[in-house]
Design a protein around this motif. Structure first.
Motif, PDB file in Angstrom:
ATOM      1  N   MET A  22     -85.003 -48.682  26.457  1.00 32.33           N
ATOM      2  CA  MET A  22     -84.326 -49.882  26.974  1.00 32.33           C
ATOM      3  C   MET A  22     -85.311 -50.789  27.731  1.00 32.33           C
ATOM      4  O   MET A  22     -86.450 -50.422  27.981  1.00 32.33           O
ATOM      5  N   GLY A  27     -84.641 -55.369  22.765  1.00 32.74           N
ATOM      6  CA  GLY A  27     -83.577 -54.372  22.747  1.00 32.74           C
ATOM      7  C   GLY A  27     -83.995 -53.061  22.101  1.00 32.74           C
ATOM      8  O   GLY A  27     -85.089 -52.936  21.544  1.00 32.74           O
ATOM      9  N   PRO A  28     -83.102 -52.052  22.193  1.00 34.12           N
ATOM     10  CA  PRO A  28     -83.437 -50.703  21.718  1.00 34.12           C
ATOM     11  C   PRO A  28     -83.652 -50.608  20.214  1.00 34.12           C
ATOM     12  O   PRO A  28     -84.396 -49.727  19.756  1.00 34.12           O
ATOM     13  N   GLY A  51     -82.121 -43.455  27.104  1.00 39.54           N
ATOM     14  CA  GLY A  51     -81.181 -44.574  27.107  1.00 39.54           C
ATOM     15  C   GLY A  51     -79.775 -44.056  26.865  1.00 39.54           C
ATOM     16  O   GLY A  51     -79.569 -42.838  26.792  1.00 39.54           O
ATOM     17  N   VAL A  78     -80.197 -49.559  33.090  1.00 45.29           N
ATOM     18  CA  VAL A  78     -81.410 -50.189  32.571  1.00 45.29           C
ATOM     19  C   VAL A  78     -82.069 -51.008  33.678  1.00 45.29           C
ATOM     20  O   VAL A  78     -81.384 -51.716  34.414  1.00 45.29           O
ATOM     21  N   SER A  96     -83.112 -45.587  32.294  1.00 49.19           N
ATOM     22  CA  SER A  96     -83.874 -44.999  31.187  1.00 49.19           C
ATOM     23  C   SER A  96     -85.359 -44.911  31.550  1.00 49.19           C
ATOM     24  O   SER A  96     -86.060 -43.989  31.122  1.00 49.19           O
TER      25      SER A  96
END
Lengths: 358, 358
Positions: A22, A27-28, A51, A78, A96
């Motif tokens: 994260m 973004g992931p 995450g 996050v 995370s």
């Protein structure tokens, strides 16, 4: 791949990388895609991804290469780019980023990778991993494209701290040497101290002091001290390791990146200018692509925190899958070389610990 | 041209530029050729050239454009790149550099141009021209290629001094504003303070103090303070004037120049790589030439010393005729705008002189 889905870390010889999924601008999904690229290129690595489990599982499932090579450590929160480092170290236990660092602290992984907030990552790494004995200020080192035979210079510090005294600069020289040896296979790196002129009488007082310290150490420690270097040498061939304080280093690399990207934009405009130049850009496509790969900051994306009990690789906040995978490649190489043990030994052997690590 | 050969300065309306013909890497021939280029482009300027008469006369005679527009002030000695500034200010009376500054001191010319040793030029200018009332540290300002509408940012200080406190940085903001107005016709420049992050809580203490001082002044002095900027903004479009200390500024511009030249070299290699790419470079020739003109450091070659009683333009040591002529063009514009009087008035109006000029 023969690793069992539930225990990727159980496989002998497996290099596990702890990855903060994260906090990056993309973004992931970009982070997981970057892991997949790395997994494809290097069959010996596995991942601990940090995450929200419900977000990460479906992303991981999309990539065949990751099957059986990813553990997820669930973390609900996050760290954002706006969070203050001082705040995050107090309240960030469920993030995370924190979780990714914990995997290094516990010894599960030797290296962590994150593309989140640099200040927060540094502060958290300092507090959780603690400084190596003999290190007063940790540093962030980057690889900068240069006309060196190896194509890159190691530069540090580029922003861990805005200050550095002469002793710190000496330690940066030692840590940078260790990094050049283990991350770039350079047996006897040339070390330069960044200044506004190459003459010995120029520049700030702490630099003159650092000059003498580093010169004295170079003879016994297996690097060549080339003396003062200038901004132009960061992309040049006079040194392999450029030593400076985190303020100057940060401004310098961002200036260089900005200038490179301005030139890239103008080059694209130039090629769109006329039908002739558009044709030219088609003909030169392969050559230009090769060039852009060489100097693409995403490919040298991994900034590394040096001087802690464990290695943390900081990837650009805006890194896409290619950028993330470059950072993971570096993390894997440092982990396989047992880099941090060697760095610790080097600092400990050269310098009497002036204070106990805090 | 109707100016009389022996007294070019006698012509009404004539802008006289004092030019140090010696001390550049390319020798006096390049300097005289640069004067000739400028003379061709601008019929209103004349020159006082400083150096050994017997060397300069034949060089001047080669250029028709210079007939009747050059006076030579005989000076037998030359400041070399290795000379120490502290030495030169004591023993340099017979050098061409000293002589070039004297012409500004005496009022014969409003602006001097030299491509010699920067440290020596600054030290000599300080001692002979003296600081303007209210200015503690003079600064060197350069134009840096950027994605601004005007194509350049003003950046200062890039190396007059390795230090700057909050008060100095405020004066740099005022001097930079004045320069942007008179050198680039920007009526309301945006001013940014260089730091390692754009958040207010980041960076060194003196920068936070300078932030408050500049913000308070911006409202009353006709510039827009955009706050902290980063290295990437030097080539960007967030500000028109970038304020920093001379150490950081010097490293930053040399890093940028080095990076640009590394990219240029690799671009040339890329175009030589295959028959197809060689053909492409022919087709794109005009577009690439236009690009290289836009970002060519020789075209923005003039660094300007600000904060003295008189303006001194420092050209790159390695400047060729094109570079010299860019520096002269800038010198002429500043001279015609009566730039230094305006800058002095601005600093004096805004700040009470805390000390008498020394």
């Amino acid at each position: 791949m023969t690793a069992q889905p539930d225990h990727p870390d159980a496989k002998a010889g497996h290099t596990l990388i702890s990855v903060d999924a994260m906090g990056g601008d993309e973004g992931p999904a970009a982070v997981v895609a970057g892991c997949a690229l790395s997994a494809q290129a290097n069959p010996d690595i596995g991942f601990i991804l940090h995450g929200p489990q419900e977000q990460l599982d479906p992303l991981i499932a999309k990539h065949r290469e990751l099957a059986g090579r990813c553990d997820v450590h669930h973390a609900t929160e996050v760290v954002t780019m706006d969070d203050k480092p001082s705040q995050v170290v107090r309240t960030g236990k469920n993030t995370s980023m924190w979780s990714a660092i914990e995997s290094v602290r516990s010894g599960e992984a030797a290296v962590a990778v994150s593309c989140g907030n640099t200040g927060a990552l540094m502060a958290m790494s300092m507090i959780r991993l603690r400084k190596l004995p003999g290190v007063n200020r940790p540093a962030i080192a980057v690889l900068y494209p240069s006309s060196n035979p190896q194509g890159f210079n190691v530069m540090l510090d580029v922003g861990a701290d805005v200050r550095a005294d002469a002793d710190d600069l000496l330690r940066f020289a030692l840590m940078g040497t260790s990094y050049a040896r283990n991350g770039m296979d350079l047996q006897r790196p040339r070390v330069g101290l960044l200044n506004v002129g190459t003459e010995e009488h120029k520049g700030r007082t702490e630099l003159k002091e650092a000059y003498d310290l580093i010169r004295a150490q170079g003879e016994s420690t297996g690097f060549d001290f080339v003396g003062f270097v200038e901004g132009g040498d960061i992309s040049g061939n006079r040194a392999d390791v450029i030593v400076t304080d985190g303020f100057t280093g940060n401004v310098a690399i961002k200036t260089g990146e900005g200038t490179a990207s301005m030139i890239g934009n103008r080059l694209r405009e130039a090629f769109k200018y006329s039908p002739l130049s558009r044709l030219a850009s088609l003909l030169a496509y392969t050559s230009l692509r090769r060039l852009s790969k060489k100097i693409d900051p995403r490919r040298v994306n991994g900034g590394v925190f040096l001087g802690l009990n464990g290695t943390v690789v900081k990837s650009h906040g805006s890194a896409d899958a290619t950028g993330i995978s470059a950072a993971i490649k570096l993390a894997a190489q440092l982990s396989e070389n047992k880099f941090n043990d060697k760095l610790a030994a080097r600092v400990a052997a050269t310098l009497p610990a002036e204070e106990s690590p805090s």
